[in-house]
Design an enzyme around this catalytic site. Structure first.
Site, mmCIF file in Angstrom:
data_model
loop_
_atom_site.group_PDB
_atom_site.id
_atom_site.type_symbol
_atom_site.label_atom_id
_atom_site.label_comp_id
_atom_site.label_asym_id
_atom_site.label_seq_id
_atom_site.Cartn_x
_atom_site.Cartn_y
_atom_site.Cartn_z
ATOM 1 N N ASP A 6 0.883 -0.835 0.362
ATOM 2 C CA ASP A 6 0.104 -0.400 0.006
ATOM 3 C C ASP A 6 0.884 0.994 -0.297
ATOM 4 O OD1 ASP A 6 0.719 -0.467 2.511
ATOM 5 O OD2 ASP A 6 -1.154 -0.392 3.753
ATOM 6 N N ASP B 190 6.655 3.543 3.118
ATOM 7 C CA ASP B 190 7.302 4.623 4.313
ATOM 8 C C ASP B 190 8.671 4.427 4.699
ATOM 9 O OD1 ASP B 190 6.207 6.634 6.771
ATOM 10 O OD2 ASP B 190 7.452 5.841 7.190
ATOM 11 N N LYS C 75 6.838 7.348 -0.108
ATOM 12 C CA LYS C 75 7.447 8.788 1.293
ATOM 13 C C LYS C 75 8.845 9.389 1.132
ATOM 14 C CE LYS C 75 3.647 8.066 5.446
ATOM 15 N NZ LYS C 75 3.691 7.828 5.813
ATOM 16 N N PHE D 89 1.008 10.924 7.399
ATOM 17 C CA PHE D 89 0.634 10.047 8.136
ATOM 18 C C PHE D 89 -0.850 10.166 7.870
ATOM 19 C CE2 PHE D 89 -2.274 6.395 10.406
ATOM 20 C CZ PHE D 89 -1.171 5.690 10.862
ATOM 21 N N VAL D 90 -1.647 8.554 6.654
ATOM 22 C CA VAL D 90 -2.684 8.561 5.754
ATOM 23 C C VAL D 90 -3.507 7.153 6.201
ATOM 24 C CG1 VAL D 90 -2.092 9.883 4.114
ATOM 25 C CG2 VAL D 90 -1.616 7.232 3.849
ATOM 26 N N ASP E 171 -4.700 1.974 7.754
ATOM 27 C CA ASP E 171 -5.384 1.885 8.829
ATOM 28 C C ASP E 171 -5.011 2.969 10.244
ATOM 29 O OD1 ASP E 171 -3.383 -0.344 9.735
ATOM 30 O OD2 ASP E 171 -4.323 0.061 11.754
HETATM 31 P P1 5GP Z 1 8.418 1.932 6.292
HETATM 32 O O1 5GP Z 1 8.622 -0.253 6.832
HETATM 33 O O2 5GP Z 1 8.089 1.493 4.444
HETATM 34 O O3 5GP Z 1 8.352 2.471 6.897
HETATM 35 O O4 5GP Z 1 6.752 1.178 6.902
HETATM 36 C C1 5GP Z 1 5.090 0.662 5.560
HETATM 37 C C2 5GP Z 1 4.195 0.089 6.352
HETATM 38 O O5 5GP Z 1 3.358 1.082 7.102
HETATM 39 C C3 5GP Z 1 3.232 -0.717 5.250
HETATM 40 O O6 5GP Z 1 3.300 -1.574 4.478
HETATM 41 C C4 5GP Z 1 2.076 0.477 5.198
HETATM 42 O O7 5GP Z 1 0.785 -0.504 5.721
HETATM 43 C C5 5GP Z 1 3.158 0.678 7.173
HETATM 44 N N1 5GP Z 1 2.583 2.721 6.451
HETATM 45 C C6 5GP Z 1 3.722 3.316 5.798
HETATM 46 N N2 5GP Z 1 3.164 4.759 6.602
HETATM 47 C C7 5GP Z 1 2.186 4.713 6.498
HETATM 48 C C8 5GP Z 1 0.609 5.557 6.737
HETATM 49 O O8 5GP Z 1 0.692 6.578 6.736
HETATM 50 N N3 5GP Z 1 -0.458 5.356 7.209
HETATM 51 C C9 5GP Z 1 -0.783 4.165 7.520
HETATM 52 N N4 5GP Z 1 -2.106 3.523 7.556
HETATM 53 N N5 5GP Z 1 0.515 2.786 7.546
HETATM 54 C C10 5GP Z 1 1.581 3.204 6.826
HETATM 55 MG MG MG Z 2 1.595 -2.339 4.622
#
Ligand code: 5GP
Ligand code: MG
Length: 192
Positions: A108, A111, A139, A160-161, A167
């Site tokens: 989805d 980040d 991002k 944050f979305v 969710d």
């Molecule tokens: P990362 O490991 O890249 O920091 O985070 C990725 C995971 O965190 C993704 O699988 C995503 O589902 C969740 N995530 C990252 N940013 C957001 C956000 O802004 N909102 C939500 N609901 N989930 C996020």
């Molecule tokens: Mg995810």
């Protein structure tokens, strides 16, 4: 939870619309065309859906594909109900032999990239002929440069979305639009 098209309130937090369902549909259709074109000569594309966040995106995207695909689901959790990643993603990965097969991982949102980097490492044991990543959102301002994103729907600022599968404390996944956390002026000052 109180939701309207322009805003939503979840557990006392105010979110405002970032992307309408119409805009999301257009992005997903464009990604569908790009992915179909890229894999046009592939017999079967193995789609790996990263649960739970990517489930809604994945089910819309596969219906935009003109290449036959098989679905695999992997549970990843790193956010455990908060707005910050705790940096320790956990996965439930089945053992598979994908020699000669093409694998596309659907996320989805990328980040920091920690989740997808760790997942990609683990999926290398499948020995697929190719392993690529597609994400609806990314991002880039906070994303690690080690992430190689083959298909990206849209880049967004590090906000944050929620909605469209994503969710906030397991709430808001069913919302058809994507909303971003609304930061009030006085809160913004505190964060500087
Ligand atoms: P990362 O490991 O890249 O920091 O985070 C990725 C995971 O965190 C993704 O699988 C995503 O589902 C969740 N995530 C990252 N940013 C957001 C956000 O802004 N909102 C939500 N609901 N989930 C996020
Ligand atoms: Mg995810």
């Amino acid at each position: 939870m109180i939701a309207s098209e322009t805003s939503v309130r979840i557990n006392g937090h105010e979110f405002t619309q970032l992307l309408s369902s119409t805009k999301i549909r257009r992005i997903v259709q464009r990604m569908g065309r790009e992915i179909s074109e890229h894999y046009k000569d592939v017999k079967t594309l193995h789609i790996v859906v990263v649960l739970s966040g990517a489930a809604v995106f994945a089910m819309d995207l596969i219906r935009e594909l003109s290449v036959p695909c098989r679905l695999h689901f992997i549970r990843a959790s790193s956010y455990s109900g908060t707005m910050n990643s705790n940096g320790q993603p956990e996965f439930d990965i089945p053992e598979m032999d994908m020699q000669g097969e093409h694998v596309l991982v659907l996320e989805d949102l990328i980040d920091t990239g920690t989740t997808i980097i760790e997942l990609t490492k683990r999926l290398k044991t499948w020995r697929a002929a190719s392993l690529r990543i597609a994400a609806l959102l990314a991002k880039p301002e906070v994303m690690s440069t080690d992430v190689s994103l083959a298909f990206c729907g849209l880049t967004i600022p590090p906000v944050f979305v929620v909605g469209y599968g994503m969710d906030f404390g397991e709430m808001g996944r069913e919302l058809p639009h994507i909303y971003q956390l609304h930061i009030a002026m006085n809160e913004e000052k505190q964060w500087e």
